[in-house]
Scaffold this active site. Structure first.
Site, PDB file in Angstrom:
ATOM      1  N   CYS A   1      -1.371 -60.954  29.523  1.00 19.60           N
ATOM      2  CA  CYS A   1      -2.023 -60.872  30.833  1.00 19.60           C
ATOM      3  C   CYS A   1      -2.387 -62.272  31.319  1.00 19.60           C
ATOM      4  O   CYS A   1      -2.787 -63.128  30.541  1.00 19.60           O
ATOM      5  CB  CYS A   1      -3.287 -60.023  30.840  1.00 19.60           C
ATOM      6  SG  CYS A   1      -3.006 -58.306  30.413  1.00 19.60           S
TER       7      CYS A   1
ATOM      8  N   ARG B   1       3.056 -64.495  30.795  1.00 19.24           N
ATOM      9  CA  ARG B   1       1.995 -63.874  30.011  1.00 19.24           C
ATOM     10  C   ARG B   1       2.055 -62.347  30.069  1.00 19.24           C
ATOM     11  O   ARG B   1       1.241 -61.664  29.456  1.00 19.24           O
ATOM     12  CB  ARG B   1       0.630 -64.345  30.508  1.00 19.24           C
ATOM     13  CG  ARG B   1       0.420 -65.838  30.413  1.00 19.24           C
ATOM     14  CD  ARG B   1      -0.956 -66.224  30.884  1.00 19.24           C
ATOM     15  NE  ARG B   1      -1.979 -65.740  29.989  1.00 19.24           N
ATOM     16  CZ  ARG B   1      -2.402 -66.353  28.897  1.00 19.24           C
ATOM     17  NH1 ARG B   1      -1.887 -67.520  28.589  1.00 19.24           N
ATOM     18  NH2 ARG B   1      -3.321 -65.835  28.134  1.00 19.24           N
TER      19      ARG B   1
ATOM     20  N   GLY C   1      -7.712 -59.611  27.986  1.00 14.28           N
ATOM     21  CA  GLY C   1      -8.428 -59.451  26.715  1.00 14.28           C
ATOM     22  C   GLY C   1      -8.544 -57.984  26.397  1.00 14.28           C
ATOM     23  O   GLY C   1      -7.805 -57.160  26.949  1.00 14.28           O
TER      24      GLY C   1
ATOM     25  N   GLU D   1      16.122 -67.905  13.267  1.00 14.60           N
ATOM     26  CA  GLU D   1      15.740 -68.207  14.654  1.00 14.60           C
ATOM     27  C   GLU D   1      16.879 -67.822  15.619  1.00 14.60           C
ATOM     28  O   GLU D   1      16.635 -67.289  16.701  1.00 14.60           O
ATOM     29  CB  GLU D   1      15.363 -69.689  14.783  1.00 14.60           C
ATOM     30  CG  GLU D   1      15.049 -70.175  16.174  1.00 14.60           C
ATOM     31  CD  GLU D   1      13.908 -69.432  16.894  1.00 14.60           C
ATOM     32  OE1 GLU D   1      13.204 -68.632  16.264  1.00 14.60           O
ATOM     33  OE2 GLU D   1      13.770 -69.639  18.106  1.00 14.60           O
TER      34      GLU D   1
ATOM     35  N   GLU E   1      15.838 -60.855  21.023  1.00 10.76           N
ATOM     36  CA  GLU E   1      14.781 -60.716  22.023  1.00 10.76           C
ATOM     37  C   GLU E   1      15.279 -60.776  23.460  1.00 10.76           C
ATOM     38  O   GLU E   1      14.678 -60.150  24.326  1.00 10.76           O
ATOM     39  CB  GLU E   1      13.603 -61.667  21.784  1.00 10.76           C
ATOM     40  CG  GLU E   1      13.879 -63.121  21.921  1.00 10.76           C
ATOM     41  CD  GLU E   1      12.663 -63.975  21.563  1.00 10.76           C
ATOM     42  OE1 GLU E   1      11.528 -63.504  21.639  1.00 10.76           O
ATOM     43  OE2 GLU E   1      12.863 -65.151  21.202  1.00 10.76           O
TER      44      GLU E   1
HETATM   45  C1  F6R Z   1      10.093 -66.037  20.280  1.00 13.47           C
HETATM   46  C2  F6R Z   1       8.716 -66.163  20.649  1.00 13.47           C
HETATM   47  C3  F6R Z   1       7.673 -65.541  19.791  1.00 13.47           C
HETATM   48  C4  F6R Z   1       6.583 -66.564  19.502  1.00 13.47           C
HETATM   49  C5  F6R Z   1       5.438 -65.916  18.720  1.00 13.47           C
HETATM   50  C6  F6R Z   1       4.360 -66.917  18.378  1.00 13.47           C
HETATM   51  O1  F6R Z   1      10.945 -66.625  21.192  1.00 13.47           O
HETATM   52  O2  F6R Z   1       8.409 -66.782  21.628  1.00 13.47           O
HETATM   53  O3  F6R Z   1       8.217 -65.066  18.603  1.00 13.47           O
HETATM   54  O4  F6R Z   1       7.148 -67.607  18.775  1.00 13.47           O
HETATM   55  O5  F6R Z   1       4.871 -64.885  19.487  1.00 13.47           O
HETATM   56  O6  F6R Z   1       3.812 -67.493  19.516  1.00 13.47           O
HETATM   57  P1  F6R Z   1       3.031 -68.860  19.440  1.00 13.47           P
HETATM   58  O7  F6R Z   1       3.985 -69.894  19.006  1.00 13.47           O
HETATM   59  O8  F6R Z   1       2.494 -69.075  20.808  1.00 13.47           O
HETATM   60  O9  F6R Z   1       1.935 -68.661  18.429  1.00 13.47           O
END
Ligand code: F6R
Length: 612
Positions: A2, A27, A104, A485, A492
């Site tokens: 959000c 977001r 939240g 990766e 995704e």
């Molecule tokens: C994949 C992706 C997610 C984030 C994961 C962690 O492309 O974006 O797998 O890597 O949600 O997010 P952060 O790095 O913000 O903690």
């Protein structure tokens, strides 16, 4: 998870809110909406984004009555209640004179909504957030101001929040509050803004501030008033923002993801600052005494998703160069498994956003258990950077595409640079060795650029194999996290079945899945296990799979082991993931396009995951 925005002042509020929401879509994009203070009340428009695009929200706003200098907006990633228009924010109270947006989770919403319904309130959604609007309504009844009503509301809600509220009886005013969920404020002449993240208001504000937990900020034109709940500081903390507007916009690219892949050389260069080998003291925000770092006898790397894969690459580097045992944990598992940490343990949380709740909680747990905890983060002043003992910043600029690309390479780069400095500090490498390695690391931006210049080759291979439904990514040593990766990127954004494996593990079970309809992508750049990877690729070829090899451009042998080849520049084997990932990102990108998907907004995903 959000995004919220609010704006106040004699400015085109509606337009600013819509543009801000577009920049906050990373977001969440299950639904979106805005509420504007207008003559005689609050004017709201909301849309479930899957059916009605942000553009129609913008079209609707054009027909709004004259705006009285205040409004709030929201883009949602659904947690409580289906992603439909009814549950879209802003939520209103029974009188229709108050509107709120919330990011939240209100943990005690069930008790609060039962009580509100008993008291005659009409709750119109299934969300946890709506109770806030009705509580504010109740707290206004004694003639309180919106600020006072929000302050009183915060006394009864439990959970995490970034809130922005408007009220028709107080035109030109937005009240915002924070507990855990991110919130920043920006000010320019005559106007002020509040948002979940900087990109939403980049180019609008001249000064930025971060809102601390427990602060309630009343924005009125350029005036900010700060009230506090509990022990919160009475002043807002100024934020230094080095990002510019171009960074948060597509700048002519067809997608943010493509733009961000193109930005990878700069992301690495900026992260390393191209200054050559740095002594530990030069990592600006690390905040750990070299004496402490000399004593560390164990490192834990904790992260989620792509950041976990970057952390996995770093494990090889720390163990090889620093001779420190490293444990690698998926952040959501870390604190539930009784990790054995103490004052000689360094826990490193790796996160693009710095807000991922699983990683944040892991860092909190690490500190509670008495270890040293640092965050690797891309977002300045994010929760992890504030709660950890120190920070290693990646300087990749804002990443808007939901699939992480440039921040992956920036994370690998900073962790490896840190590992080299640590090795020098602990005398596990000679200075001459670290210098050689660091000099090689500094060549990586150019090599990544060379790989990106081959995009059309990579994308034509993607066309050849685009008919397959099953993709297996194989690698060994640091090629293994690269394979993981590559598979994550593909699943995704293309929604195709993709799995990454340690190539040597395939024969212990997964090879049963391989047949002539499978595509296998083998990370086969030159490293200590190169010939073993080739043997593993022979095994799948013998079972009919079509094979794509990632091979060094100066390697004439490896290409023969595949039906197709992704050529990449060569480097030291521990730096190879920084380059080898490039064709895999393009592969995912192209297959997603072939399937007609929105690469920047893949289904079911949000960029920042702030729920467990
Ligand atoms: C994949 C992706 C997610 C984030 C994961 C962690 O492309 O974006 O797998 O890597 O949600 O997010 P952060 O790095 O913000 O903690």
């Amino acid at each position: 998870m959000c995004g919220i925005i609010g704006a106040t002042g004699p400015i085109p509020v509606a337009k600013i809110l819509i543009e801000g929401l577009e920049r906050l879509e990373y977001r969440g994009y299950d639904s979106a909406g805005v509420a504007l203070v207008v003559e005689g009340g609050i004017w709201r428009t909301r849309a479930a984004v899957s059916t009605v695009s942000m553009k129609s929200l913008a079209d609707a706003v054009v027909n709004a009555p004259k705006v009285l200098d205040a409004g709030v907006g929201h883009t949602r990633w659904a947690t409580h209640g289906a992603p439909n228009e009814r549950n879209a924010h802003p939520h209103s109270d029974c009188t229709g004179k108050v509107a709120i947006v919330h990011n939240g989770i209100i943990e005690n919403h069930a008790i609060l909504s039962s009580r509100l319904i008993e008291d005659g309130h009409n709750l119109a959604s299934d969300t946890d957030s709506e109770v806030i609007a009705h509580l504010v309504e109740e707290n206004l009844r004694d003639g309180s101001s919106l600020t006072q009503a929000v302050l009183n509301t915060l006394k009864v809600i439990e959970g995490t929040y970034a809130i922005a509220a408007v009220r028709s009886d107080e035109p030109g005013t937005v009240v915002a509050a924070r507990n855990v969920s991110p919130l920043i404020v920006g000010v320019s002449e005559g106007a002020s803004y509040v948002a979940s993240d900087i990109p939403a208001i980049l180019g609008r504000a001249e000064k930025y501030f971060s809102v601390a937990d427990g602060q309630v900020v009343t924005l009125k034109g350029e005036n900010l008033q700060v009230d506090v709940v509990g022990e919160a500081p009475g002043e807002l903390m100024p934020l230094e923002v080095s990002w510019d507007l171009d960074m948060a916009q597509k700048g002519g690219y067809e997608s943010f993801m493509l733009k961000e892949i193109d930005e990878e050389p700069r992301a690495i260069a900026d992260t390393l600052r191209m200054r050559g080998i740095e002594a530990i003291e030069m990592f600006d925000e690390l905040n750990l005494d070299p004496a402490v770092l000399r004593q560390i006898d164990k490192i834990f790397l904790v992260a989620c998703g792509t950041s976990f894969h970057a952390a996995m690459v770093a494990k090889y580097a720390f163990e090889h160069w620093c001779k420190i045992p490293v444990e690698l944990d998926i952040a959501s598992e870390f604190r539930y498994r009784d990790p054995v940490v103490d004052g000689k343990t360094l826990v490193i949380g790796v996160s693009q956003s710095g807000e991922t709740i699983d990683t944040l909680q892991a860092l909190r747990e690490a500190r509670r258990l008495g270890s040293h905890a640092i965050a690797v983060a891309n977002v300045v002043d994010s929760s992890m950077t504030r709660e950890a003992d120190g920070v290693l910043y990646t300087r990749a600029g804002p990443e808007i595409g939901v699939a992480a690309t440039k921040t992956f390479v920036a994370q690998v780069a900073i962790l490896e640079a840190f590992a080299l400095s640590l090795a020098e500090l602990r005398n596990t490498l000679y200075k001459s060795e670290t210098e050689l390695l660091m000099n090689e690391l500094l060549t990586i931006p150019l090599k990544v650029e060379r790989a990106i210049a081959r995009a059309s080759e990579y994308r034509s291979v993607a066309k050849e194999i685009g008919d397959s439904k099953d993709f297996f990514f194989l690698g060994r040593h640091v090629g293994y996290p690269t394979a993981l990766e590559g598979a994550l990127k593909l699943k995704e954004i293309s929604y195709l079945h993709a799995e990454g494996f340690a190539a040597g593990e395939l024969k212990h079970g997964p090879i049963a899945l391989i047949d002539s309809s499978s595509v296998v992508i083998g990370v086969a750049t030159r490293g200590r296990l190169w010939s073993k990877v080739l043997s593993n690729l022979e095994e799948v070829r013998a079972r009919g799979a079509r094979v794509v090899v990632v091979a060094n451009e100066d390697d004439t042998q490896t290409a023969h082991f595949g039906d197709y080849v992704f050529k990449v520049p060569s480097t030291h084997e521990l730096f190879a993931p920084l380059i080898d990932i490039i064709p895999l990102q393009f592969l995912a990108y192209d297959l997603a396009l072939q399937h007609g998907n929105d690469v920047d907004r893949p289904r079911n995903l949000a960029k920042t995951v702030t729920v467990e």
